[in-house]
Design a protein around this motif. Sequence first.
Motif, PDB file in Angstrom:
ATOM      1  N   THR A   1     -20.205 -12.726 -13.464  1.00 34.22           N
ATOM      2  CA  THR A   1     -20.206 -11.799 -14.582  1.00 34.22           C
ATOM      3  C   THR A   1     -21.537 -11.076 -14.726  1.00 34.22           C
ATOM      4  O   THR A   1     -21.580  -9.909 -15.128  1.00 34.22           O
ATOM      5  N   ASP A   2     -22.650 -11.741 -14.379  1.00 27.17           N
ATOM      6  CA  ASP A   2     -23.962 -11.100 -14.470  1.00 27.17           C
ATOM      7  C   ASP A   2     -24.077  -9.912 -13.522  1.00 27.17           C
ATOM      8  O   ASP A   2     -24.699  -8.900 -13.852  1.00 27.17           O
ATOM      9  N   THR A   3     -23.494 -10.023 -12.336  1.00 29.66           N
ATOM     10  CA  THR A   3     -23.521  -8.914 -11.382  1.00 29.66           C
ATOM     11  C   THR A   3     -22.547  -7.822 -11.794  1.00 29.66           C
ATOM     12  O   THR A   3     -22.834  -6.620 -11.656  1.00 29.66           O
ATOM     13  N   ALA A   4     -21.389  -8.206 -12.336  1.00 27.04           N
ATOM     14  CA  ALA A   4     -20.356  -7.225 -12.701  1.00 27.04           C
ATOM     15  C   ALA A   4     -20.838  -6.249 -13.756  1.00 27.04           C
ATOM     16  O   ALA A   4     -20.494  -5.058 -13.716  1.00 27.04           O
ATOM     17  N   ILE A   5     -21.645  -6.718 -14.697  1.00 25.06           N
ATOM     18  CA  ILE A   5     -22.113  -5.811 -15.744  1.00 25.06           C
ATOM     19  C   ILE A   5     -23.009  -4.708 -15.172  1.00 25.06           C
ATOM     20  O   ILE A   5     -23.110  -3.620 -15.740  1.00 25.06           O
TER      21      ILE A   5
ATOM     22  N   GLU B   1     -18.847   0.348 -16.892  1.00 24.26           N
ATOM     23  CA  GLU B   1     -17.813   0.935 -17.754  1.00 24.26           C
ATOM     24  C   GLU B   1     -16.604   0.016 -17.876  1.00 24.26           C
ATOM     25  O   GLU B   1     -16.064  -0.188 -18.975  1.00 24.26           O
ATOM     26  N   LEU B   2     -16.166  -0.533 -16.739  1.00 23.94           N
ATOM     27  CA  LEU B   2     -15.036  -1.457 -16.759  1.00 23.94           C
ATOM     28  C   LEU B   2     -15.383  -2.705 -17.556  1.00 23.94           C
ATOM     29  O   LEU B   2     -14.581  -3.207 -18.354  1.00 23.94           O
TER      30      LEU B   2
ATOM     31  N   VAL C   1     -13.074 -10.841 -12.741  1.00 23.90           N
ATOM     32  CA  VAL C   1     -12.000 -10.629 -11.764  1.00 23.90           C
ATOM     33  C   VAL C   1     -11.197  -9.401 -12.172  1.00 23.90           C
ATOM     34  O   VAL C   1     -10.774  -9.283 -13.333  1.00 23.90           O
ATOM     35  N   TYR C   2     -10.990  -8.498 -11.212  1.00 19.40           N
ATOM     36  CA  TYR C   2     -10.098  -7.361 -11.432  1.00 19.40           C
ATOM     37  C   TYR C   2      -9.129  -7.287 -10.266  1.00 19.40           C
ATOM     38  O   TYR C   2      -9.536  -7.228  -9.096  1.00 19.40           O
ATOM     39  N   ILE C   3      -7.823  -7.329 -10.577  1.00 16.79           N
ATOM     40  CA  ILE C   3      -6.784  -7.231  -9.549  1.00 16.79           C
ATOM     41  C   ILE C   3      -6.114  -5.864  -9.712  1.00 16.79           C
ATOM     42  O   ILE C   3      -5.510  -5.590 -10.749  1.00 16.79           O
ATOM     43  N   PRO C   4      -6.205  -4.989  -8.699  1.00 20.99           N
ATOM     44  CA  PRO C   4      -5.619  -3.645  -8.823  1.00 20.99           C
ATOM     45  C   PRO C   4      -4.096  -3.683  -8.946  1.00 20.99           C
ATOM     46  O   PRO C   4      -3.445  -4.697  -8.652  1.00 20.99           O
ATOM     47  N   GLU C   5      -3.550  -2.592  -9.370  1.00 17.32           N
ATOM     48  CA  GLU C   5      -2.105  -2.467  -9.561  1.00 17.32           C
ATOM     49  C   GLU C   5      -1.352  -2.806  -8.280  1.00 17.32           C
ATOM     50  O   GLU C   5      -1.666  -2.319  -7.188  1.00 17.32           O
ATOM     51  N   GLY C   6      -0.356  -3.668  -8.412  1.00 17.63           N
ATOM     52  CA  GLY C   6       0.525  -4.004  -7.302  1.00 17.63           C
ATOM     53  C   GLY C   6      -0.029  -4.996  -6.296  1.00 17.63           C
ATOM     54  O   GLY C   6       0.679  -5.378  -5.355  1.00 17.63           O
ATOM     55  N   VAL C   7      -1.259  -5.457  -6.452  1.00 16.79           N
ATOM     56  CA  VAL C   7      -1.871  -6.371  -5.483  1.00 16.79           C
ATOM     57  C   VAL C   7      -1.564  -7.815  -5.877  1.00 16.79           C
ATOM     58  O   VAL C   7      -1.751  -8.215  -7.027  1.00 16.79           O
TER      59      VAL C   7
END
Length: 476
Positions: free
Chosen positions: A157-161, A166-167, A197-203
């Motif tokens: 989470t520290d890297t994601a920010i 924006e996300l 964690v982000y899982i794109p649409e349909g994956v």
Amino acid sequence: MKSQKFSQETDEKIIDKFQDYSYGWKSSKDLGQNAEIGVNKQIVKKISAAKKEPKWMLDIRLEALEQFFAMPMPKWGANLSDFDYNKFKYFVRPLENQANRWEDLPDDILETYEKLGVPESERKALVSGVAAQYESEVVYQSIQKDLADKGVIFLDTDTAIKKYPELFRKYFGKVIASNDNKFSALNTACWSGGSFVYIPEGVHVDIPLQAYFRLNTQNLGQFERTLIIADASSYVHYIEGCTAPIYTSDSLHTGVVEIIVEENARVRYTTIQNWSNNVYNLVTQRALVKKNAVMEWVDGNIGSKTTMKYPTCILAGENARGETLSLSFASGVQQQDTGAKMIHLAPRTSSSIISKSVSRQGGRTSYRGKVRIDSGAVGSKSTVLCDALLVDSVSRTDTYPHNDIQEEDVSLGHEATVSKVGEEQLFYLMSRGLSEQEARAMIVRGFIEPIARQLPMEYALELNRLIDLQMTNSVG
């Protein structure tokens, strides 16, 4: 709950009592030896500055700290009369930079994770991504290349920010507000580490992602923040495990998990929590479930001194479904106050709560659950099943259901049972050559089988092994 007072005279006896706990060893390197004790604005500012965060995050932290100080301690749930938030260390940085390979970790940290078997899971492709948190920060993270090529994000989470501001800002704190409860406020003020964690649409991520959290420093508070977004028609299974060494003074784990399950998506979140018996485990977990989406919590609570944890589904879209399978095991001084919440906001939503608990040697388990069906959530259904097993006559179990039904066209079922290990069962098994200890362990394994069945094989075997250790006095 029976309390246990620690003193210099009894320290050695207590360590002897708990010394066989499988994960109770600690690294000889004390990274937190000089860390400050207690929480205040200066500590929060130091955490934010060490991570080089944007100002908006520092502002959120400071506001949450004020909310934490202003909110009273909960008067319900587990016994927190001995809890003192000023006796913990709030930030210990294990490394200056995250390792890209296991071999790049310092020897003492690498040895810890080798003992826990985390690198081995990655080598055998039992997981599609691994995050390892040690003390206050993630020290190693990886994801299979094919998933990264599909747009899957699995970062600490520290890297994601920093990489996806924006996300991150769009979803952070949107499912669990900082002022939701006293401990979510504390986490928001002091959060460090965790997974994004982000899982794109349909994956579909067919092999689980795994995170492992380890406390090593005495009196440390760990405040990871996990944020999972499953976009439309996607799927992911996220598994976390937790352990800590045994000390004669308490440690604290206060995590927050926020999950967003978009339309037609499915998320399964599995926890095998095996903290040592000196850890307060005070956790907030919640999912927002959209139209036709499914959220599944599989929640195993084996260790800790005191646990308060109630995974929640907010069923916000038509035909959304939420499920919780919960297992609590309390032995000796342990108190496991666990359960689930299902909030039905939309028509034809459905939920299921299955809670199983085992109490032995004076341990106390409690099921605390809530089902709310709002006006307009027509055609909604919910079932709650609570099964408690008392292994002896000195243990305790309680059930505290809360049903708030504001719509007539709904279906709600609630069933609770309490049973004891019977003499006839023991006699039958012992007549087949089992010792009394082995017979009791077999009865407990059969009792928890519906939970173990929902786990990948390797994790089911680990859960059964932990139960066997509990039943033979090797844990806690």
